[in-house]
Design a protein around this motif. Structure first.
Motif, mmCIF file in Angstrom:
data_model
loop_
_atom_site.group_PDB
_atom_site.id
_atom_site.type_symbol
_atom_site.label_atom_id
_atom_site.label_comp_id
_atom_site.label_asym_id
_atom_site.label_seq_id
_atom_site.Cartn_x
_atom_site.Cartn_y
_atom_site.Cartn_z
ATOM 1 N N THR A 194 -40.668 -31.946 11.940
ATOM 2 C CA THR A 194 -39.350 -31.658 12.545
ATOM 3 C C THR A 194 -38.658 -30.456 11.884
ATOM 4 O O THR A 194 -37.543 -30.574 11.388
ATOM 5 N N PRO A 195 -39.266 -29.286 11.893
ATOM 6 C CA PRO A 195 -38.625 -28.153 11.203
ATOM 7 C C PRO A 195 -37.275 -27.773 11.798
ATOM 8 O O PRO A 195 -36.385 -27.338 11.061
ATOM 9 N N ARG A 196 -37.109 -27.947 13.114
ATOM 10 C CA ARG A 196 -35.815 -27.561 13.705
ATOM 11 C C ARG A 196 -34.729 -28.570 13.362
ATOM 12 O O ARG A 196 -33.577 -28.198 13.112
ATOM 13 N N ILE A 197 -35.071 -29.838 13.370
ATOM 14 C CA ILE A 197 -34.073 -30.834 12.953
ATOM 15 C C ILE A 197 -33.790 -30.672 11.462
ATOM 16 O O ILE A 197 -32.647 -30.810 11.019
ATOM 17 N N ASP A 198 -34.808 -30.358 10.683
ATOM 18 C CA ASP A 198 -34.593 -30.119 9.252
ATOM 19 C C ASP A 198 -33.591 -28.981 9.042
ATOM 20 O O ASP A 198 -32.714 -29.058 8.170
ATOM 21 N N ALA A 199 -33.750 -27.929 9.839
ATOM 22 C CA ALA A 199 -32.847 -26.776 9.685
ATOM 23 C C ALA A 199 -31.416 -27.160 10.055
ATOM 24 O O ALA A 199 -30.456 -26.728 9.404
ATOM 25 N N LEU A 200 -31.288 -27.990 11.090
ATOM 26 C CA LEU A 200 -29.952 -28.485 11.440
ATOM 27 C C LEU A 200 -29.388 -29.320 10.298
ATOM 28 O O LEU A 200 -28.220 -29.186 9.928
ATOM 29 N N ALA A 201 -30.238 -30.176 9.742
ATOM 30 C CA ALA A 201 -29.796 -31.054 8.651
ATOM 31 C C ALA A 201 -29.362 -30.241 7.438
ATOM 32 O O ALA A 201 -28.443 -30.630 6.710
ATOM 33 N N ASP A 207 -47.073 -38.410 15.797
ATOM 34 C CA ASP A 207 -46.482 -37.279 15.076
ATOM 35 C C ASP A 207 -46.447 -36.030 15.947
ATOM 36 O O ASP A 207 -45.503 -35.238 15.911
ATOM 37 N N ARG A 208 -47.487 -35.824 16.710
ATOM 38 C CA ARG A 208 -47.565 -34.597 17.515
ATOM 39 C C ARG A 208 -46.556 -34.623 18.661
ATOM 40 O O ARG A 208 -46.040 -33.578 19.065
ATOM 41 N N GLU A 209 -46.234 -35.780 19.179
ATOM 42 C CA GLU A 209 -45.155 -35.876 20.170
ATOM 43 C C GLU A 209 -43.819 -35.478 19.537
ATOM 44 O O GLU A 209 -42.987 -34.812 20.164
ATOM 45 N N ILE A 210 -43.637 -35.914 18.299
ATOM 46 C CA ILE A 210 -42.377 -35.583 17.612
ATOM 47 C C ILE A 210 -42.284 -34.070 17.397
ATOM 48 O O ILE A 210 -41.247 -33.451 17.639
ATOM 49 N N ARG A 211 -43.389 -33.501 16.949
ATOM 50 C CA ARG A 211 -43.400 -32.048 16.723
ATOM 51 C C ARG A 211 -43.148 -31.300 18.031
ATOM 52 O O ARG A 211 -42.418 -30.302 18.068
ATOM 53 N N TYR A 212 -43.733 -31.776 19.104
ATOM 54 C CA TYR A 212 -43.510 -31.145 20.406
ATOM 55 C C TYR A 212 -42.027 -31.220 20.804
ATOM 56 O O TYR A 212 -41.423 -30.225 21.238
ATOM 57 N N ALA A 213 -41.428 -32.391 20.661
ATOM 58 C CA ALA A 213 -40.011 -32.534 21.018
ATOM 59 C C ALA A 213 -39.145 -31.630 20.143
ATOM 60 O O ALA A 213 -38.202 -30.990 20.628
ATOM 61 N N ASP A 214 -39.458 -31.575 18.864
ATOM 62 C CA ASP A 214 -38.693 -30.733 17.936
ATOM 63 C C ASP A 214 -38.784 -29.259 18.329
ATOM 64 O O ASP A 214 -37.809 -28.516 18.241
ATOM 65 N N ARG A 215 -39.950 -28.836 18.750
ATOM 66 C CA ARG A 215 -40.138 -27.431 19.155
ATOM 67 C C ARG A 215 -39.161 -27.056 20.268
ATOM 68 O O ARG A 215 -38.501 -26.021 20.216
ATOM 69 N N HIS A 216 -39.049 -27.905 21.271
ATOM 70 C CA HIS A 216 -38.171 -27.572 22.396
ATOM 71 C C HIS A 216 -36.710 -27.836 22.077
ATOM 72 O O HIS A 216 -35.831 -27.113 22.560
ATOM 73 N N LEU A 217 -36.447 -28.850 21.269
ATOM 74 C CA LEU A 217 -35.071 -29.039 20.819
ATOM 75 C C LEU A 217 -34.594 -27.792 20.079
ATOM 76 O O LEU A 217 -33.424 -27.401 20.186
ATOM 77 N N GLY A 218 -35.502 -27.152 19.369
ATOM 78 C CA GLY A 218 -35.151 -25.930 18.649
ATOM 79 C C GLY A 218 -34.621 -24.846 19.570
ATOM 80 O O GLY A 218 -33.746 -24.058 19.188
ATOM 81 N N ARG A 219 -35.134 -24.791 20.795
ATOM 82 C CA ARG A 219 -34.626 -23.782 21.748
ATOM 83 C C ARG A 219 -33.173 -24.069 22.102
ATOM 84 O O ARG A 219 -32.364 -23.158 22.273
ATOM 85 N N LEU A 220 -32.838 -25.338 22.237
ATOM 86 C CA LEU A 220 -31.449 -25.692 22.527
ATOM 87 C C LEU A 220 -30.563 -25.395 21.320
ATOM 88 O O LEU A 220 -29.488 -24.800 21.451
ATOM 89 N N LEU A 221 -31.025 -25.803 20.140
ATOM 90 C CA LEU A 221 -30.204 -25.605 18.943
ATOM 91 C C LEU A 221 -29.939 -24.116 18.708
ATOM 92 O O LEU A 221 -28.860 -23.736 18.255
ATOM 93 N N ALA A 222 -30.924 -23.297 19.040
ATOM 94 C CA ALA A 222 -30.753 -21.856 18.831
ATOM 95 C C ALA A 222 -29.675 -21.273 19.742
ATOM 96 O O ALA A 222 -29.125 -20.197 19.460
ATOM 97 N N ALA A 223 -29.372 -21.973 20.826
ATOM 98 C CA ALA A 223 -28.374 -21.470 21.779
ATOM 99 C C ALA A 223 -26.959 -21.945 21.447
ATOM 100 O O ALA A 223 -26.018 -21.593 22.150
ATOM 101 N N LEU A 224 -26.820 -22.750 20.412
ATOM 102 C CA LEU A 224 -25.517 -23.333 20.099
ATOM 103 C C LEU A 224 -24.877 -22.622 18.924
ATOM 104 O O LEU A 224 -25.562 -22.116 18.031
ATOM 105 N N ASP A 225 -23.561 -22.612 18.942
ATOM 106 C CA ASP A 225 -22.799 -22.014 17.848
ATOM 107 C C ASP A 225 -22.210 -23.150 17.012
ATOM 108 O O ASP A 225 -21.271 -23.819 17.435
#
Ligand SMILES: [Zn+2]
Length: 470
Positions: free
Chosen positions: A56-63, A249-267
């Motif tokens: 979950t690198p994108r959730i980690d970055a949010l955290a 685990d790979r489903e989680i990584r996949y979800a995190d990848r696309h969640l990252g696109r949303l997080l990148a669009a938020l301020d």
């Protein structure tokens, strides 16, 4: 006759540091809110919670930019009851959602209704047929409730929507709304990918260099082969527990990848973002392999919870005992919305913003599944409650038989725990499951769930029997 109707509760009493939140009536500045619910996501499978794979690198970055709750719990081990309570901060007896394909009582306000009435733009993007408006009635208060399923699952053509497509829709909504008028928004995004079957739609080579592991409490000697797990979970290419765990685990990584696109669009300077799960998944604990929704084990109830946004210190780690019921009142307060009427969870914003202590609170989780009759206690477990807390009180109570098991605590502590459990049961009458369409019934069967008609017998009491006096 097998008692189809089963209900169990676990009451978790958090032992909080001393101190009470001050009551504050002044509104905060209006901010936007993004709530992300990732289905079936075990807390200890996220790298930010210590898992050894980079899931979950994108959730980690949010955290890293916000707060992580280390001791968060769901009040239900299955989807609709958990989410209905999270959006309303009300217990299942109030929401009337005690199983999948059961509808939220329209009289119970959601955070979306509060937000829309106060002038927020509101939208929801969900990813399972279980949350479609005709099955959940969760669309109230959302200007947009996108519940169009596009992807096959469990033998049905349109039973889910993979994260890539759900995030596409959410991003399109974000970019299309008129931000120039300065109105804040409430966006709820639900991703379903970690839910079985574990078949990530894209390769995840980022995990190839690391190996999956099973929880320490998983006992591989209880694995009876993939043919013994629910049919909807079986994947022909997978045979061992570690192979299934890897695919999860790979489903989680996949979800995190696309969640990252949303997080990148938020301020994050103007938007509060919360990521949580509706429930976890058992990975072999209690001889329970790759399942959830039935037994109330910790593996299904412990969840991740990350909150970031203006004023929340970067890298905060909180050991407060919190629950999904706390999410809506907390987000409403952070964002400057009016309070959520009747909220039973706590507003954790003083804790998030200033580190204030929280008042003691207790949490409830509830499930109604026929598998509960297979509990190894040998007791009638149609109803089951469990009360534990950090002070060592651990009481399990089966109201139908007035059987209880006390593992710890003084007599006074136990009496308090029992009274709390009785109070929980004194909720409004359970109205029973809503009528569902034949199409939805088929989808539920494909998913491996019993349909409401199978989980309730006409002779079942609408509320639990009163316990006999001892
Ligand atoms: Zn779920």
């Amino acid at each position: 006759m097998t008692p189809w109707r089963t209900l169990a509760l676990v009451v978790l009493l958090g032992s909080m540091p001393a101190g009470i939140f001050a009551c504050r009536s002044a509104r905060r500045p209006a901010r936007s809110v993004v709530l992300v619910t990732i289905d079936t996501l075990r807390r200890d499978r996220l790298s930010v919670y210590g898992y050894g794979r980079p899931t979950t690198p994108r959730i980690d970055a949010l955290a890293a930019r916000g707060a992580v709750f280390l001791d968060a719990w769901s009040q239900a081990p299955n989807t609709n009851p958990s989410i209905a309570s999270a959006l309303t901060s009300r217990r299942a007896p109030i929401t009337t959602v005690r199983g999948n394909a059961e509808k939220l009582d329209p009289a119970v306000p959601t955070i979306a209704r509060v937000a829309r009435d106060a002038g927020w733009d509101t939208a929801a993007f969900v990813s399972t047929v279980l949350l479609r408006r005709d099955a959940s009635a969760l669309d109230g208060g959302f200007d947009v409730y996108d519940d169009e399923m596009t992807d096959p699952c469990w033998g049905h053509d349109r039973a889910q929507r993979v994260a890539g497509r759900t995030i596409d829709r959410a991003l399109a909504w974000l970019s299309a709304r008129d931000a120039a008028d300065g109105r804040p928004f409430l966006l709820w995004v639900h991703l379903y990918d970690p839910h079985g079957p574990y078949t990530a739609p894209e390769p995840t080579p980022e995990l190839d260099a690391t190996a999956p592991s099973l929880p320490a409490a998983a006992d591989e000697s209880t694995w009876r082969g993939a043919q013994r797990i629910p049919r909807y979970l079986r994947v022909p290419a997978l045979t061992t527990p570690l192979e299934y765990a890897d695919a999860y685990d790979r489903e989680i990584r996949y979800a995190d990848r696309h969640l990252g696109r949303l997080l990148a669009a938020l301020d994050l300077a103007t938007t509060y973002v919360a990521v949580h799960a509706d429930h976890g998944e058992s990975l072999g604990e209690n001889a329970y392999w790759f399942r959830h929704g039935t037994l109330l084990h910790d593996s299904a109830l412990r969840i991740p919870m990350v909150v970031a946004g203006p004023g929340i210190g970067a890298g905060r780690r909180s050991s407060l005992h919190v629950g999904n019921l706390d999410l809506a009142p907390t987000l409403a307060r952070l964002a400057g919305m009016p309070p959520l009427p009747g909220a039973e969870g706590r507003d954790l914003s003083p804790h998030l913003l200033r580190g204030d202590d929280a008042a003691p609170a207790w949490f409830v989780a509830e499930a109604r599944r026929r598998e509960l009759v297979k509990d190894d206690t040998g007791i009638d477990v149609r109803w089951k409650l469990r009360h534990t807390d950090d002070a060592g009180i651990d009481v399990t109570w089966w109201p139908a038989a007035d059987e209880r098991r006390v593992r710890g605590g003084t007599p006074g502590d136990v009496a308090t725990a029992m009274e709390r459990m009785r109070a929980w049961l004194r909720g409004p009458q359970d109205a029973g499951p809503s009528a569902i369409t034949p199409e939805m019934e088929n989808a539920l069967r494909g998913l491996g769930y019993a349909t409401p008609a199978e989980t309730v017998t006409p002779s079942s009491p609408s509320s639990p029997p009163s316990p006999r006096r001892r």
